[in-house]
Write an enzyme that holds these catalytic residues in place. Structure first.
Site, PDB file in Angstrom:
ATOM      1  N   VAL A 182      29.256  -7.874 -30.792  1.00 25.00           N
ATOM      2  CA  VAL A 182      28.115  -8.467 -30.069  1.00 25.00           C
ATOM      3  C   VAL A 182      27.126  -8.993 -31.112  1.00 25.00           C
ATOM      4  O   VAL A 182      26.574  -8.207 -31.897  1.00 25.00           O
ATOM      5  CB  VAL A 182      27.433  -7.443 -29.143  1.00 25.00           C
ATOM      6  CG1 VAL A 182      26.207  -8.068 -28.479  1.00 25.00           C
ATOM      7  CG2 VAL A 182      28.408  -6.947 -28.079  1.00 25.00           C
ATOM      8  N   ASN A 186      27.512  -2.357 -37.479  1.00 28.84           N
ATOM      9  CA  ASN A 186      28.688  -3.172 -37.798  1.00 28.84           C
ATOM     10  C   ASN A 186      28.229  -4.602 -38.054  1.00 28.84           C
ATOM     11  O   ASN A 186      27.517  -5.183 -37.234  1.00 28.84           O
ATOM     12  CB  ASN A 186      29.680  -3.132 -36.634  1.00 28.84           C
ATOM     13  CG  ASN A 186      30.232  -1.751 -36.388  1.00 28.84           C
ATOM     14  OD1 ASN A 186      30.451  -0.983 -37.328  1.00 28.84           O
ATOM     15  ND2 ASN A 186      30.450  -1.405 -35.125  1.00 28.84           N
ATOM     16  N   HIS A 208      24.242   1.730 -33.642  1.00 29.81           N
ATOM     17  CA  HIS A 208      24.963   2.725 -32.848  1.00 29.81           C
ATOM     18  C   HIS A 208      24.443   4.095 -33.261  1.00 29.81           C
ATOM     19  O   HIS A 208      24.331   4.391 -34.469  1.00 29.81           O
ATOM     20  CB  HIS A 208      26.458   2.708 -33.177  1.00 29.81           C
ATOM     21  CG  HIS A 208      27.188   1.466 -32.789  1.00 29.81           C
ATOM     22  ND1 HIS A 208      27.938   1.373 -31.635  1.00 29.81           N
ATOM     23  CD2 HIS A 208      27.310   0.263 -33.412  1.00 29.81           C
ATOM     24  CE1 HIS A 208      28.494   0.165 -31.567  1.00 29.81           C
ATOM     25  NE2 HIS A 208      28.136  -0.528 -32.634  1.00 29.81           N
ATOM     26  N   ASP A 268      26.040   3.212 -24.643  1.00 31.91           N
ATOM     27  CA  ASP A 268      27.152   2.284 -24.865  1.00 31.91           C
ATOM     28  C   ASP A 268      28.112   2.363 -23.680  1.00 31.91           C
ATOM     29  O   ASP A 268      28.407   3.444 -23.167  1.00 31.91           O
ATOM     30  CB  ASP A 268      27.871   2.625 -26.179  1.00 31.91           C
ATOM     31  CG  ASP A 268      28.749   1.490 -26.653  1.00 31.91           C
ATOM     32  OD1 ASP A 268      28.420   0.875 -27.683  1.00 31.91           O
ATOM     33  OD2 ASP A 268      29.771   1.203 -25.982  1.00 31.91           O
ATOM     34  N   HIS A 298      22.259  -4.279 -33.567  1.00 26.08           N
ATOM     35  CA  HIS A 298      22.106  -3.008 -32.851  1.00 26.08           C
ATOM     36  C   HIS A 298      22.529  -1.875 -33.759  1.00 26.08           C
ATOM     37  O   HIS A 298      23.436  -2.021 -34.576  1.00 26.08           O
ATOM     38  CB  HIS A 298      22.922  -2.995 -31.557  1.00 26.08           C
ATOM     39  CG  HIS A 298      24.332  -3.460 -31.718  1.00 26.08           C
ATOM     40  ND1 HIS A 298      24.658  -4.797 -31.834  1.00 26.08           N
ATOM     41  CD2 HIS A 298      25.501  -2.779 -31.819  1.00 26.08           C
ATOM     42  CE1 HIS A 298      25.967  -4.917 -31.972  1.00 26.08           C
ATOM     43  NE2 HIS A 298      26.500  -3.700 -31.994  1.00 26.08           N
TER      44      HIS A 298
HETATM   45  P1  5GP Z   1      29.638  -3.825 -32.094  1.00 26.62           P
HETATM   46  O1  5GP Z   1      31.131  -3.827 -31.885  1.00 26.62           O
HETATM   47  O2  5GP Z   1      29.092  -5.222 -32.067  1.00 26.62           O
HETATM   48  O3  5GP Z   1      29.171  -3.029 -33.267  1.00 26.62           O
HETATM   49  O4  5GP Z   1      29.035  -3.023 -30.866  1.00 26.62           O
HETATM   50  C1  5GP Z   1      28.906  -3.572 -29.599  1.00 26.62           C
HETATM   51  C2  5GP Z   1      28.873  -2.406 -28.633  1.00 26.62           C
HETATM   52  O5  5GP Z   1      28.360  -2.876 -27.403  1.00 26.62           O
HETATM   53  C3  5GP Z   1      30.240  -1.795 -28.345  1.00 26.62           C
HETATM   54  O6  5GP Z   1      30.246  -0.433 -28.707  1.00 26.62           O
HETATM   55  C4  5GP Z   1      30.425  -2.018 -26.857  1.00 26.62           C
HETATM   56  O7  5GP Z   1      31.074  -0.947 -26.211  1.00 26.62           O
HETATM   57  C5  5GP Z   1      29.004  -2.205 -26.362  1.00 26.62           C
HETATM   58  N1  5GP Z   1      28.888  -3.049 -25.189  1.00 26.62           N
HETATM   59  C6  5GP Z   1      29.505  -4.257 -24.991  1.00 26.62           C
HETATM   60  N2  5GP Z   1      29.157  -4.765 -23.806  1.00 26.62           N
HETATM   61  C7  5GP Z   1      28.291  -3.874 -23.235  1.00 26.62           C
HETATM   62  C8  5GP Z   1      27.577  -3.858 -21.994  1.00 26.62           C
HETATM   63  O8  5GP Z   1      27.662  -4.768 -21.164  1.00 26.62           O
HETATM   64  N3  5GP Z   1      26.781  -2.769 -21.757  1.00 26.62           N
HETATM   65  C9  5GP Z   1      26.673  -1.738 -22.651  1.00 26.62           C
HETATM   66  N4  5GP Z   1      25.863  -0.725 -22.312  1.00 26.62           N
HETATM   67  N5  5GP Z   1      27.319  -1.733 -23.833  1.00 26.62           N
HETATM   68  C10 5GP Z   1      28.123  -2.786 -24.119  1.00 26.62           C
END
Ligand code: 5GP
Length: 112
Positions: free
Chosen positions: A94, A85, A100, A28, A98
């Site tokens: 996003v 999430n 985590h 992440d 996914h």
């Molecule tokens: P969500 O908030 O949708 O559960 O998780 C999305 C995750 O994607 C977040 O923890 C965020 O830090 C990670 N993330 C967003 N953009 C990027 C990126 O460009 N590269 C990587 N490696 N992680 C990302």
């Protein structure tokens, strides 16, 4: 293409930890713990709420990949947390499913 499809296609760089035919694991970009990586299916399911019964095998593969990558990262004995999430209240940012995987410190409960 979603952001994570671009990472899976190596169009956008990421620190890739492991990869299978239909999934990829990468760190992440904003880690919430000493170890924080994502398990992402290469085929986009927007979120778990939109997974279909026909996605069951892929969902199982993602959880197995989470565990094997966690062991690879040294979390097998100390433990870790797997988080998905979903939607606005779930904190999804996003729209590409996914998992985590977070570890390397003591987790708290309830989560924030
Ligand atoms: P969500 O908030 O949708 O559960 O998780 C999305 C995750 O994607 C977040 O923890 C965020 O830090 C990670 N993330 C967003 N953009 C990027 C990126 O460009 N590269 C990587 N490696 N992680 C990302």
């Amino acid at each position: 293409m979603t952001l994570f499809e671009k990472i899976a296609a190596k169009v956008i760089p990421a620190k890739i930890l492991a990869e299978g035919d239909d999934w990829i694991a990468f760190r992440d970009i904003a880690p919430q713990a000493p170890v924080h990586f994502l398990i992402v299916p290469k085929r986009c399911i927007p979120r778990i709420n939109e997974a279909a019964p026909s996605d069951a095998a892929l969902l199982g593969t993602l959880f197995a990949a989470a565990a094997s990558t966690a062991r690879q990262e040294g979390l097998g004995e100390s433990g870790y947390r797997i988080v998905i999430n979903n939607g606005p209240d779930g904190g999804e940012t996003v729209p590409h499913l996914h998992l985590h995987v977070i570890g390397g410190r003591q987790m708290t409960w309830p989560p924030g």
